[in-house]
Motif scaffolding. Structure first.
Motif, PDB file in Angstrom:
ATOM      1  N   PRO A 153       0.794  -1.238   0.000  1.00 40.89           N
ATOM      2  CA  PRO A 153       0.000   0.000   0.000  1.00 40.89           C
ATOM      3  C   PRO A 153       0.823   1.283   0.000  1.00 40.89           C
ATOM      4  O   PRO A 153       0.262   2.364  -0.155  1.00 40.89           O
ATOM      5  CB  PRO A 153      -0.818  -0.116   1.289  1.00 40.89           C
ATOM      6  CG  PRO A 153       0.016  -0.984   2.178  1.00 40.89           C
ATOM      7  CD  PRO A 153       0.705  -1.957   1.277  1.00 40.89           C
ATOM      8  N   ASP A 154       2.133   1.173   0.176  1.00 40.24           N
ATOM      9  CA  ASP A 154       2.966   2.376   0.261  1.00 40.24           C
ATOM     10  C   ASP A 154       3.558   2.782  -1.084  1.00 40.24           C
ATOM     11  O   ASP A 154       4.376   3.702  -1.143  1.00 40.24           O
ATOM     12  CB  ASP A 154       4.109   2.141   1.264  1.00 40.24           C
ATOM     13  CG  ASP A 154       3.587   1.933   2.677  1.00 40.24           C
ATOM     14  OD1 ASP A 154       2.567   2.550   3.021  1.00 40.24           O
ATOM     15  OD2 ASP A 154       4.195   1.134   3.423  1.00 40.24           O
ATOM     16  N   SER A 186      -0.339   9.890   6.566  1.00 35.45           N
ATOM     17  CA  SER A 186      -0.869   9.612   7.898  1.00 35.45           C
ATOM     18  C   SER A 186      -1.511  10.880   8.449  1.00 35.45           C
ATOM     19  O   SER A 186      -0.877  11.946   8.459  1.00 35.45           O
ATOM     20  CB  SER A 186       0.252   9.156   8.830  1.00 35.45           C
ATOM     21  OG  SER A 186      -0.217   9.065  10.171  1.00 35.45           O
ATOM     22  N   PRO A 187      -2.764  10.815   8.911  1.00 34.10           N
ATOM     23  CA  PRO A 187      -3.412  12.029   9.427  1.00 34.10           C
ATOM     24  C   PRO A 187      -2.903  12.456  10.801  1.00 34.10           C
ATOM     25  O   PRO A 187      -3.071  13.613  11.186  1.00 34.10           O
ATOM     26  CB  PRO A 187      -4.891  11.628   9.504  1.00 34.10           C
ATOM     27  CG  PRO A 187      -4.867  10.144   9.676  1.00 34.10           C
ATOM     28  CD  PRO A 187      -3.673   9.645   8.922  1.00 34.10           C
ATOM     29  N   ALA A 304     -10.760  15.664   6.231  1.00 32.10           N
ATOM     30  CA  ALA A 304     -10.507  14.399   5.544  1.00 32.10           C
ATOM     31  C   ALA A 304      -9.249  14.471   4.685  1.00 32.10           C
ATOM     32  O   ALA A 304      -8.606  13.445   4.431  1.00 32.10           O
ATOM     33  CB  ALA A 304     -11.710  14.021   4.679  1.00 32.10           C
ATOM     34  N   VAL A 305      -8.874  15.690   4.254  1.00 32.28           N
ATOM     35  CA  VAL A 305      -7.674  15.815   3.417  1.00 32.28           C
ATOM     36  C   VAL A 305      -6.414  15.429   4.174  1.00 32.28           C
ATOM     37  O   VAL A 305      -5.386  15.139   3.554  1.00 32.28           O
ATOM     38  CB  VAL A 305      -7.539  17.250   2.857  1.00 32.28           C
ATOM     39  CG1 VAL A 305      -8.727  17.594   1.971  1.00 32.28           C
ATOM     40  CG2 VAL A 305      -7.397  18.282   3.973  1.00 32.28           C
ATOM     41  N   THR A 318      -1.065  18.675  -0.622  1.00 29.23           N
ATOM     42  CA  THR A 318      -0.317  19.223   0.519  1.00 29.23           C
ATOM     43  C   THR A 318      -0.736  20.647   0.813  1.00 29.23           C
ATOM     44  O   THR A 318      -0.852  21.048   1.984  1.00 29.23           O
ATOM     45  CB  THR A 318       1.194  19.152   0.241  1.00 29.23           C
ATOM     46  OG1 THR A 318       1.581  17.791   0.021  1.00 29.23           O
ATOM     47  CG2 THR A 318       1.988  19.712   1.414  1.00 29.23           C
ATOM     48  N   SER A 319      -0.973  21.440  -0.211  1.00 32.59           N
ATOM     49  CA  SER A 319      -1.428  22.821  -0.001  1.00 32.59           C
ATOM     50  C   SER A 319      -2.792  22.838   0.676  1.00 32.59           C
ATOM     51  O   SER A 319      -3.052  23.668   1.561  1.00 32.59           O
ATOM     52  CB  SER A 319      -1.500  23.558  -1.342  1.00 32.59           C
ATOM     53  OG  SER A 319      -0.243  23.601  -1.961  1.00 32.59           O
ATOM     54  N   ALA A 320      -3.667  21.912   0.288  1.00 35.11           N
ATOM     55  CA  ALA A 320      -4.986  21.829   0.919  1.00 35.11           C
ATOM     56  C   ALA A 320      -4.847  21.466   2.394  1.00 35.11           C
ATOM     57  O   ALA A 320      -5.541  22.028   3.261  1.00 35.11           O
ATOM     58  CB  ALA A 320      -5.847  20.793   0.195  1.00 35.11           C
ATOM     59  N   ARG A 321      -3.958  20.531   2.723  1.00 39.61           N
ATOM     60  CA  ARG A 321      -3.768  20.149   4.123  1.00 39.61           C
ATOM     61  C   ARG A 321      -3.224  21.316   4.945  1.00 39.61           C
ATOM     62  O   ARG A 321      -3.653  21.541   6.087  1.00 39.61           O
ATOM     63  CB  ARG A 321      -2.814  18.958   4.211  1.00 39.61           C
ATOM     64  CG  ARG A 321      -3.354  17.697   3.568  1.00 39.61           C
ATOM     65  CD  ARG A 321      -2.396  16.516   3.735  1.00 39.61           C
ATOM     66  NE  ARG A 321      -2.686  15.535   2.709  1.00 39.61           N
ATOM     67  CZ  ARG A 321      -1.886  15.238   1.691  1.00 39.61           C
ATOM     68  NH1 ARG A 321      -0.705  15.825   1.588  1.00 39.61           N
ATOM     69  NH2 ARG A 321      -2.242  14.346   0.798  1.00 39.61           N
TER      70      ARG A 321
END
Length: 373
Positions: A153-154, A186-187, A304-305, A318-321
């Motif tokens: 999965p990575d 990872s959140p 959720a992002v 990444t910008s959204a996070r």
């Protein structure tokens, strides 16, 4: 009254943070993020005036027909499914795809009598030559990831190359694209940074309100609210643009239909920041209340992002996070700072009231030194 209102806001904020999942959805079933990237690559053959793109983080395809002719989208059995004509979009009521494509999961059962071999029964569903639809050929519909993803999965994996058949009159056209798995982040680190940043910002509420440093702290918070409010509005607009909104009217319609709370809380944060910069009374209360709403409806609602590799905006994920994390930091931090400042004012007011209640209306020390000439 103020304390009860702040308690309710804080409780709701903490509850949402504990859940850690988005409270709102952009549209009926538009994703708040995904780990599958749908990409449109080519037409074969190309047709001038015909464009297709993936929208809503790949949840739908959008076909725009400016050719002046009718272009058909074919269903899963090769039957006519959509016709995009110069005067609008028509769907075939006899096509199973009309019903299967109603939701992202494709779980709507076609009604009895639906038969792809029957002659088309067209119903107009739009007045512009632009069609947006879910297409099962471009998605991964299973809850369990593909076997190659489960095995590793990575890594990024090509799930499949897909084709959606179109028709220009009697000329077949192949719309081609790809579906890829992108490893999600990872959140946890994003939540940790957001909460630590919020606690650090909240310490500005410990600065005495009437001092120079206190005023500087309030100005810092207010400036942050202006930026976070603008960021929240920008994120809401970006979601509409990613969903295919066209022009100012389309964006406004989408905002009012699907992004009203993030929009209002973003505008509220802008107003609260400007109110505090103007040194208006009750600025601390305005920051605390608007901060809680901002964190809930524009921050946590889009969080959720933090755990998805594809964000529902036309920017890098990444910008959204980073933007969502900044909104949470300023919203939660502003709420904490406002509550601390309000509690300090309440203590000062209670102390002054107790002093005024003593005989002579003077503090005890003042009465002792000022009673003799």
């Amino acid at each position: 009254m103020i304390r009860r209102l702040l308690t309710v806001c804080a409780a709701g904020l903490l509850g949402a943070l504990a859940v850690g999942s988005p409270a709102l959805a952009h549209g009926a079933d538009a994703p708040d993020g995904t780990d599958y990237r749908t990409t449109v690559t080519t037409f074969a053959p190309a047709l001038p005036g015909l464009t297709v793109r993936a929208v809503e983080a790949g949840a739908r395809l959008e076909l725009t027909n400016r050719t002046g002719r009718t272009v058909e989208v074919l269903g899963y059995a090769g039957e006519p499914y959509l016709e995009v004509r110069p005067d609008g979009v028509y769907e075939n009521r006899n096509s199973p795809a009309t019903y299967l494509n109603r939701t992202l999961d494709g779980d709507t059962e076609p009604p009895a009598g639906t038969d792809p071999t029957l002659p088309p029964s067209w119903q107009r569903i739009g007045t512009e030559p632009v069609a947006r639809w879910h297409d099962r050929r471009t998605h991964w519909l299973e809850e369990t990831p593909p076997e190659q993803v489960r095995a590793d999965p990575d890594r990024t994996h090509r799930i499949r190359d897909w084709t959606v058949p179109l028709r220009d009159g009697v000329t077949p056209i192949e719309l081609r694209g790809t579906l890829d798995w992108l490893p999600p982040p990872s959140p946890g680190p994003w939540w940790l940074v957001s909460l630590v940043g919020a606690l650090a910002l909240g310490t500005l509420g410990l600065l005495p309100a009437g001092t120079r440093t206190g005023r500087l702290g309030t100005a810092t918070l207010a400036g942050g609210f202006v930026l976070a409010g603008a960021g929240a509005v920008a994120f809401a607009v970006a979601r509409e643009l990613d969903a295919g909104a066209d022009g100012l009217g389309g964006v406004l319609q989408g905002l009012l239909a699907g992004q009203i709370w993030p929009l209002l809380t973003g505008l509220g944060a802008l107003a609260a920041g400007a109110y505090a910069l103007a040194r208006r009374p009750a600025a601390d209360f305005a920051l605390a209340l608007s901060g809680a709403c901002l964190a809930l409806f524009a921050g946590v609602a889009n969080a959720a992002v933090f755990g998805r590799s594809v964000a529902p905006v036309p920017w890098p994920a990444t910008s959204a996070r980073l933007l969502v994390a900044a909104v949470i930091v300023i919203g939660v931090g502003g709420t904490l700072a406002g509550v601390l400042r309000l509690r300090a004012v309440e203590r000062d007011t209670s102390g002054a009231a107790a002093a005024d209640a003593r005989p002579g209306g003077q503090p005890r020390a003042e009465a002792a030194t000022g009673s003799n000439p």
